[in-house]
Design a protein around this motif. Structure first.
Motif, PDB file in Angstrom:
ATOM      1  N   VAL A 248      -2.331  11.737 -16.034  1.00 11.85           N
ATOM      2  CA  VAL A 248      -2.797  10.626 -16.480  1.00 11.85           C
ATOM      3  C   VAL A 248      -1.267  10.379 -16.575  1.00 11.85           C
ATOM      4  N   LEU A 249      -0.783   8.752 -16.061  1.00 12.33           N
ATOM      5  CA  LEU A 249       0.688   8.793 -16.423  1.00 12.33           C
ATOM      6  C   LEU A 249       0.201   8.144 -18.009  1.00 12.33           C
ATOM      7  N   SER A 250       1.026   8.615 -19.184  1.00 12.87           N
ATOM      8  CA  SER A 250       1.038   8.350 -20.272  1.00 12.87           C
ATOM      9  C   SER A 250       1.619   6.228 -20.012  1.00 12.87           C
ATOM     10  N   PRO A 251       1.056   6.374 -21.317  1.00  8.33           N
ATOM     11  CA  PRO A 251       0.951   5.103 -21.692  1.00  8.33           C
ATOM     12  C   PRO A 251       1.981   4.776 -21.460  1.00  8.33           C
ATOM     13  N   GLU A 252       3.311   4.757 -21.822  1.00  5.40           N
ATOM     14  CA  GLU A 252       4.941   4.312 -22.147  1.00  5.40           C
ATOM     15  C   GLU A 252       4.876   4.486 -20.525  1.00  5.40           C
ATOM     16  N   ALA A 253       4.756   5.334 -19.331  1.00  5.12           N
ATOM     17  CA  ALA A 253       5.130   5.883 -18.341  1.00  5.12           C
ATOM     18  C   ALA A 253       4.495   4.783 -17.455  1.00  5.12           C
ATOM     19  N   ALA A 254       2.834   4.297 -17.506  1.00  8.81           N
ATOM     20  CA  ALA A 254       2.090   3.728 -16.511  1.00  8.81           C
ATOM     21  C   ALA A 254       2.753   2.188 -17.580  1.00  8.81           C
ATOM     22  N   LYS A 255       3.267   1.865 -18.004  1.00  9.36           N
ATOM     23  CA  LYS A 255       3.880   0.397 -18.832  1.00  9.36           C
ATOM     24  C   LYS A 255       5.325   0.090 -17.928  1.00  9.36           C
ATOM     25  N   ARG A 256       5.935   1.434 -17.638  1.00  2.00           N
ATOM     26  CA  ARG A 256       7.345   1.450 -16.553  1.00  2.00           C
ATOM     27  C   ARG A 256       6.911   1.290 -14.720  1.00  2.00           C
ATOM     28  N   TYR A 257       5.693   1.695 -14.612  1.00  3.67           N
ATOM     29  CA  TYR A 257       5.539   1.830 -13.431  1.00  3.67           C
ATOM     30  C   TYR A 257       5.141   0.012 -13.687  1.00  3.67           C
ATOM     31  N   ARG A 258       4.433  -0.214 -14.118  1.00  4.45           N
ATOM     32  CA  ARG A 258       3.796  -1.940 -13.937  1.00  4.45           C
ATOM     33  C   ARG A 258       4.710  -2.309 -13.881  1.00  4.45           C
ATOM     34  N   TRP A 259       5.981  -1.912 -14.654  1.00  7.93           N
ATOM     35  CA  TRP A 259       6.923  -3.514 -14.983  1.00  7.93           C
ATOM     36  C   TRP A 259       7.589  -2.908 -13.087  1.00  7.93           C
ATOM     37  N   VAL A 260       8.095  -1.443 -12.856  1.00  5.94           N
ATOM     38  CA  VAL A 260       8.679  -1.349 -11.504  1.00  5.94           C
ATOM     39  C   VAL A 260       7.930  -2.277 -10.115  1.00  5.94           C
ATOM     40  N   ARG A 261       6.980  -2.490 -10.377  1.00  2.00           N
ATOM     41  CA  ARG A 261       5.392  -3.228  -9.671  1.00  2.00           C
ATOM     42  C   ARG A 261       5.964  -4.372  -9.459  1.00  2.00           C
ATOM     43  N   THR A 262       5.710  -4.772 -10.595  1.00  2.00           N
ATOM     44  CA  THR A 262       5.700  -6.236 -10.458  1.00  2.00           C
ATOM     45  C   THR A 262       7.430  -7.005 -10.221  1.00  2.00           C
ATOM     46  N   ASN A 263       8.828  -6.211 -10.818  1.00  5.69           N
ATOM     47  CA  ASN A 263       9.274  -6.965 -11.015  1.00  5.69           C
ATOM     48  C   ASN A 263      10.504  -6.038  -9.813  1.00  5.69           C
ATOM     49  N   HIS A 264      10.060  -5.328  -9.314  1.00  5.13           N
ATOM     50  CA  HIS A 264      11.225  -4.312  -8.261  1.00  5.13           C
ATOM     51  C   HIS A 264      10.995  -4.525  -7.269  1.00  5.13           C
ATOM     52  N   MET A 265       9.399  -4.232  -6.795  1.00  6.18           N
ATOM     53  CA  MET A 265       9.088  -3.891  -5.080  1.00  6.18           C
ATOM     54  C   MET A 265       8.893  -5.087  -3.994  1.00  6.18           C
ATOM     55  N   ILE A 266       9.825  -4.320  -3.622  1.00  7.06           N
ATOM     56  CA  ILE A 266      10.077  -5.998  -2.075  1.00  7.06           C
ATOM     57  C   ILE A 266       9.467  -5.700  -0.950  1.00  7.06           C
ATOM     58  N   TYR A 267       8.210  -4.533  -1.279  1.00  6.67           N
ATOM     59  CA  TYR A 267       7.590  -4.248   0.262  1.00  6.67           C
ATOM     60  C   TYR A 267       6.543  -3.226   0.278  1.00  6.67           C
ATOM     61  N   ASP A 268       5.351  -3.293   0.141  1.00 10.32           N
ATOM     62  CA  ASP A 268       4.190  -2.436   0.467  1.00 10.32           C
ATOM     63  C   ASP A 268       3.352  -2.397   1.298  1.00 10.32           C
ATOM     64  N   TYR A 269       3.236  -1.693   2.049  1.00  5.60           N
ATOM     65  CA  TYR A 269       2.068  -1.408   3.123  1.00  5.60           C
ATOM     66  C   TYR A 269       1.222  -1.940   2.912  1.00  5.60           C
ATOM     67  N   CYS A 270       0.490  -2.281   1.938  1.00  4.52           N
ATOM     68  CA  CYS A 270      -0.277  -1.984   1.200  1.00  4.52           C
ATOM     69  C   CYS A 270      -1.164  -3.524   2.012  1.00  4.52           C
ATOM     70  N   THR A 271      -0.058  -4.449   1.272  1.00 10.17           N
ATOM     71  CA  THR A 271       0.179  -5.837   1.360  1.00 10.17           C
ATOM     72  C   THR A 271       0.801  -6.871   2.581  1.00 10.17           C
ATOM     73  N   ASP A 272       0.972  -6.128   3.189  1.00  7.72           N
ATOM     74  CA  ASP A 272       1.629  -6.094   4.943  1.00  7.72           C
ATOM     75  C   ASP A 272       0.063  -6.542   5.574  1.00  7.72           C
ATOM     76  N   ARG A 273      -0.088  -7.914   5.938  1.00 12.03           N
ATOM     77  CA  ARG A 273      -1.103  -8.332   6.431  1.00 12.03           C
ATOM     78  C   ARG A 273      -1.339  -8.322   7.967  1.00 12.03           C
ATOM     79  N   LYS A 274       0.109  -8.653   8.133  1.00 12.95           N
ATOM     80  CA  LYS A 274       0.112  -8.381  10.013  1.00 12.95           C
ATOM     81  C   LYS A 274      -0.257  -6.120  10.571  1.00 12.95           C
ATOM     82  N   ARG A 275       0.696  -5.794   9.904  1.00  6.52           N
ATOM     83  CA  ARG A 275       0.858  -4.396   9.869  1.00  6.52           C
ATOM     84  C   ARG A 275      -0.529  -3.821   9.547  1.00  6.52           C
ATOM     85  N   TYR A 276      -1.823  -4.495   8.911  1.00  6.87           N
ATOM     86  CA  TYR A 276      -3.054  -3.716   8.489  1.00  6.87           C
ATOM     87  C   TYR A 276      -3.473  -4.510   7.834  1.00  6.87           C
TER      88      TYR A 276
END
Ligand SMILES: *[C@@H]1O[C@H](CO)[C@@H](O)[C@H](O)[C@H]1NC(C)=O
Length: 287
Positions: A248-276
């Motif tokens: 499991v990610l520690s609470p601290e790591a999970a928090k940083r992970y969410r921070w990256v996904r919210t603030n720094h993610m610019i592409y995710d194949y999971c949300t690319d509806r044209k492709r999928y």
């Protein structure tokens, strides 16, 4: 005096022995070999670091001497500074098998001066990739060395930057999603030209007047089960990379992970509806 000298020598020997046994930062040639253009790779600081060169003649690359089945690999990298558009620095693990390839990728896509680098990650399991995600880094990766690591455990794969998890790929074999599991993988890195796709989909071309381009590496660290090697190693639940940090990610790591996904993610194949139009099953299977 003689005794002091002897003691001093013993201390150095013990320190060397300890650092080798603990698997902490090693020299390049201890674990790696050059695979592409040895004229373009230079060892620095007694082999503790290396310089990779890309010019119009060639890029270059290196690989681990051994393959591993589970473990953690990390290195510190200082990427090509300034106008690096069209250059790609890759750091990845690969099973080196054609049809049923397993691969865990970090790709650093250069950019025009002052614009942010993009880090692309991808996961191939049993021959199927197309799982790209991209984040923009929250620092300039060409100013200093930063640590990039791949932790490959039974339960998940975690990609981290300076120990901040930027991607987690969970083992969801229980619901039929492939996971890299039985093929050992080597560790690879290359610096090359990919201006047909890398920067803004290939719009930004490499500026050869800025060549040669240099990237620097140090603090090579592989802690894993070499194959061939001790048979019980890959399945040993006491290996530290199978421990809490993987489960499991520690609470601290999970928090940083969410921070990256919210603030720094610019592409995710999971949300690319044209492709999928229908997102692949792992996208909703949690981390
Ligand atoms: C380069 O910078 C532009 C503008 O900030 C950004 O849109 C792009 O994602 C960056 N990375 C690449 C690889 O093009």
């Amino acid at each position: 005096m003689a005794l002091a000298l002897a003691l001093w020598r013993w201390c150095i020997a013990a320190a060397l022995l300890f650092s080798a046994a603990s698997g902490r930062p090693a020299t390049f040639s201890q674990d790696f070999r050059i695979t592409w253009a040895d004229s373009h790779i230079r060892e620095l600081d007694g082999g503790r670091g290396i310089q990779l060169t890309l010019d119009q003649g060639s890029g270059c690359g290196f690989a681990s001497k051994y393959q591993y089945l589970y473990g953690r690999v990390s290195m510190k990298i200082k990427l090509v500074p300034g106008d690096s558009a069209g250059t790609v620095t890759a750091f990845y693990m690969n099973s080196d098998t054609d049809t049923i390839r397993d691969e865990l990728d970090f790709e650093f896509l250069g950019n025009r001066s002052g614009q942010p680098y993009t880090v692309q990650t991808n996961v191939y399991a049993h021959g199927k990739g197309d799982r790209e995600q991209r984040v923009n880094l929250w620092f300039d990766p060409s100013q200093d060395f930063h640590e990039y690591s791949i932790m490959w455990c039974h339960s998940r794969v975690i990609f981290s930057v300076d120990q901040v998890p930027i991607r987690v790929y969970k083992n969801n074999e229980a619901i039929g999603i492939p996971f890299p599991k039985s093929q050992p993988m080597g560790v690879y890195s290359t610096l090359w030209e990919a201006d047909d796709w890398a920067t803004r989909g290939g719009i930004e071309k490499i500026d050869w007047s800025k060549a040669p381009f240099y990237a620097y590496y140090k603090d090579f660290d592989i802690e894993g089960c070499p194959v061939p090697g001790p048979a019980g190693c890959p399945s040993n639940p006491n290996n530290w990379w199978e421990g809490p940090t993987c489960k499991v990610l520690s609470p601290e790591a999970a928090k940083r992970y969410r921070w990256v996904r919210t603030n720094h993610m610019i592409y995710d194949y999971c949300t690319d509806r044209k492709r999928y139009p229908v997102p692949p099953p792992e996208c909703s299977a949690g981390i």
